[in-house]
Scaffold this motif. Structure first.
Motif, PDB file in Angstrom:
ATOM      1  N   GLU A  18     -12.300  91.180  31.014  1.00 53.12           N
ATOM      2  CA  GLU A  18     -11.058  90.435  31.155  1.00 53.12           C
ATOM      3  C   GLU A  18     -10.213  90.948  32.316  1.00 53.12           C
ATOM      4  O   GLU A  18      -9.493  90.183  32.971  1.00 53.12           O
ATOM      5  CB  GLU A  18     -10.249  90.490  29.855  1.00 53.12           C
ATOM      6  N   ASN A  19     -10.314  92.243  32.620  1.00 53.46           N
ATOM      7  CA  ASN A  19      -9.531  92.825  33.714  1.00 53.46           C
ATOM      8  C   ASN A  19     -10.188  92.654  35.078  1.00 53.46           C
ATOM      9  O   ASN A  19      -9.675  93.135  36.090  1.00 53.46           O
ATOM     10  CB  ASN A  19      -9.266  94.314  33.456  1.00 53.46           C
ATOM     11  N   GLY A  20     -11.330  91.979  35.124  1.00 56.16           N
ATOM     12  CA  GLY A  20     -12.005  91.723  36.395  1.00 56.16           C
ATOM     13  C   GLY A  20     -13.069  92.729  36.760  1.00 56.16           C
ATOM     14  O   GLY A  20     -13.772  92.543  37.763  1.00 56.16           O
ATOM     15  N   ALA A 275     -14.136  84.728  34.219  1.00 53.86           N
ATOM     16  CA  ALA A 275     -14.467  84.426  35.604  1.00 53.86           C
ATOM     17  C   ALA A 275     -13.406  85.005  36.519  1.00 53.86           C
ATOM     18  O   ALA A 275     -12.271  85.254  36.112  1.00 53.86           O
ATOM     19  CB  ALA A 275     -14.579  82.912  35.808  1.00 53.86           C
ATOM     20  N   ALA A 276     -13.787  85.223  37.764  1.00 55.90           N
ATOM     21  CA  ALA A 276     -12.847  85.752  38.747  1.00 55.90           C
ATOM     22  C   ALA A 276     -11.889  84.651  39.187  1.00 55.90           C
ATOM     23  O   ALA A 276     -12.296  83.503  39.352  1.00 55.90           O
ATOM     24  CB  ALA A 276     -13.602  86.306  39.947  1.00 55.90           C
ATOM     25  N   ILE A 279     -11.023  80.746  39.316  1.00 58.01           N
ATOM     26  CA  ILE A 279     -11.714  80.061  38.227  1.00 58.01           C
ATOM     27  C   ILE A 279     -11.330  80.711  36.900  1.00 58.01           C
ATOM     28  O   ILE A 279     -11.276  81.932  36.794  1.00 58.01           O
ATOM     29  CB  ILE A 279     -13.239  80.118  38.434  1.00 58.01           C
ATOM     30  N   GLY A 280     -11.079  79.905  35.906  1.00 54.79           N
ATOM     31  CA  GLY A 280     -10.730  80.412  34.582  1.00 54.79           C
ATOM     32  C   GLY A 280     -11.813  80.103  33.566  1.00 54.79           C
ATOM     33  O   GLY A 280     -12.947  79.778  33.917  1.00 54.79           O
ATOM     34  N   GLN A 281     -11.455  80.197  32.307  1.00 59.18           N
ATOM     35  CA  GLN A 281     -12.384  79.900  31.226  1.00 59.18           C
ATOM     36  C   GLN A 281     -12.178  78.481  30.723  1.00 59.18           C
ATOM     37  O   GLN A 281     -11.126  77.867  30.940  1.00 59.18           O
ATOM     38  CB  GLN A 281     -12.148  80.864  30.060  1.00 59.18           C
ATOM     39  N   PHE A 282     -13.169  77.978  30.015  1.00 60.00           N
ATOM     40  CA  PHE A 282     -12.994  76.720  29.312  1.00 60.00           C
ATOM     41  C   PHE A 282     -11.971  76.892  28.187  1.00 60.00           C
ATOM     42  O   PHE A 282     -11.838  77.977  27.609  1.00 60.00           O
ATOM     43  CB  PHE A 282     -14.314  76.275  28.686  1.00 60.00           C
TER      44      PHE A 282
END
Length: 306
Positions: A18-20, A275-276, A279-282
């Motif tokens: 989550e933190n990349g 995702a970076a 782009i996010g999550q569904f």
């Protein structure tokens, strides 16, 4: 055919926390899953791997850890495309030191450039690359569709193949026609549905995004093409087209392909779907649609990896 570059080469997603940061455990798990699925190579840091969105340190970490896990069992390809000439070379050098086999190069993105400018770029870059290289035609992301003359120039400078992700059937067929007398120049499609036709005309395989989650399906399709088993080709291709019409089409954003691929892997318990940016999550509705599609596909039956 270049014996080292053929078959199904997944453009592997990059499992993130989550933190990349890189999710190192999921990264290893995904690589192991792909290898057990019978893939013929692994492609790191491409579009599906979100390479351009990752900082240079993270890219190098991904390459190092992947090469350690893969351990030469299949060829490792690393996308080195960057807006910076210096950083492109730095990542290429790191790929060699880490144990990768090939680097893959698209044109620098952001600034629109001409065919002549990209050819000049290759003249400056190619002699300095420490590994064999392929060029990467990705016009939707780079603002340039590589002309056949540009591909010929790249080959003259040492390119051993091309990954074409234009989705343009006529262009792919023109590549196959142009290089039909040189089987050492690998032509690989990024369009999954075109694999059978291009294999019939001398192509080498596919960098197939869906092979991230169903590697056995795509390997089976490739094997059926090699065996000229038309019934098996038709059966497997029907499933591949089903993926395009379902999983790749959840959501309305242009990023839905990457999101759908990562979400599918998440539902299957292989890696999470962070995702970076940008782009996010569904959202939950979209994720539930992926769940329903996977249930419909019955992926735990024919394509289970044991």
């Amino acid at each position: 055919m270049n014996p080292s570059l053929h078959g199904i080469i997944p453009p592997m997603v990059t499992p993130l926390r989550e933190n990349g940061d890189l999710d190192t455990h999921a990264h290893k798990r995904l690589i192991t899953y792909l290898l057990r699925g019978g893939v013929h190579g692994i492609f790191l840091l491409g579009t599906t791997g979100e390479g351009p969105s990752l900082d240079h340190g993270l890219r190098k970490q991904i390459v190092s850890e992947a090469c350690t896990v893969i351990n030469k069992r299949v060829p490792t390809l690393v996308c080195i495309t960057d807006t910076s000439f210096k950083e492109t070379l730095a990542l290429a050098q790191h790929a060699k030191e880490a144990g990768a086999d090939y680097v893959v190069l698209a044109s620098p993105y952001y600034f629109p450039i001409s065919q002549e400018e990209f050819q000049e770029y290759l003249v400056a870059l190619a002699p300095r690359l420490p590994l064999p290289f392929l060029i990467y035609n990705m016009p939707s992301c780079t603002k340039i569709h590589l002309a056949i003359e540009t591909v010929k120039k790249a080959k003259a400078l040492g390119a051993i193949g091309i990954k074409d992700s234009s989705g343009n059937r006529a262009y792919l067929l023109s590549l196959l026609q142009e290089f039909r007398d040189d089987p050492s120049f690998s032509i690989i499609t990024g369009n999954e549905a075109l694999l059978p036709e291009m294999m019939q005309k001398g192509g080498c395989g596919a960098v197939a995004g869906g092979a991230n989650f169903f590697p056995k399906l795509f390997v089976a399709l490739y094997d059926a093409c090699i065996a000229n088993d038309r019934d098996a080709v038709a059966r497997h291709l029907e499933r591949v087209n089903w993926i395009s019409n379902t999983i790749y089409n959840v959501g309305k954003q242009e990023s839905k392909y990457v999101k759908g691929t990562k979400c599918t892997l998440s539902v299957m318990g292989i890696c999470n779907d962070y995702a970076a940016p940008p782009i996010g999550q569904f959202n939950s509705t979209e994720r539930n649609q992926i769940i329903r599609y996977l249930e419909e596909f019955s992926y735990k039956d024919e394509y289970t990896i044991k």
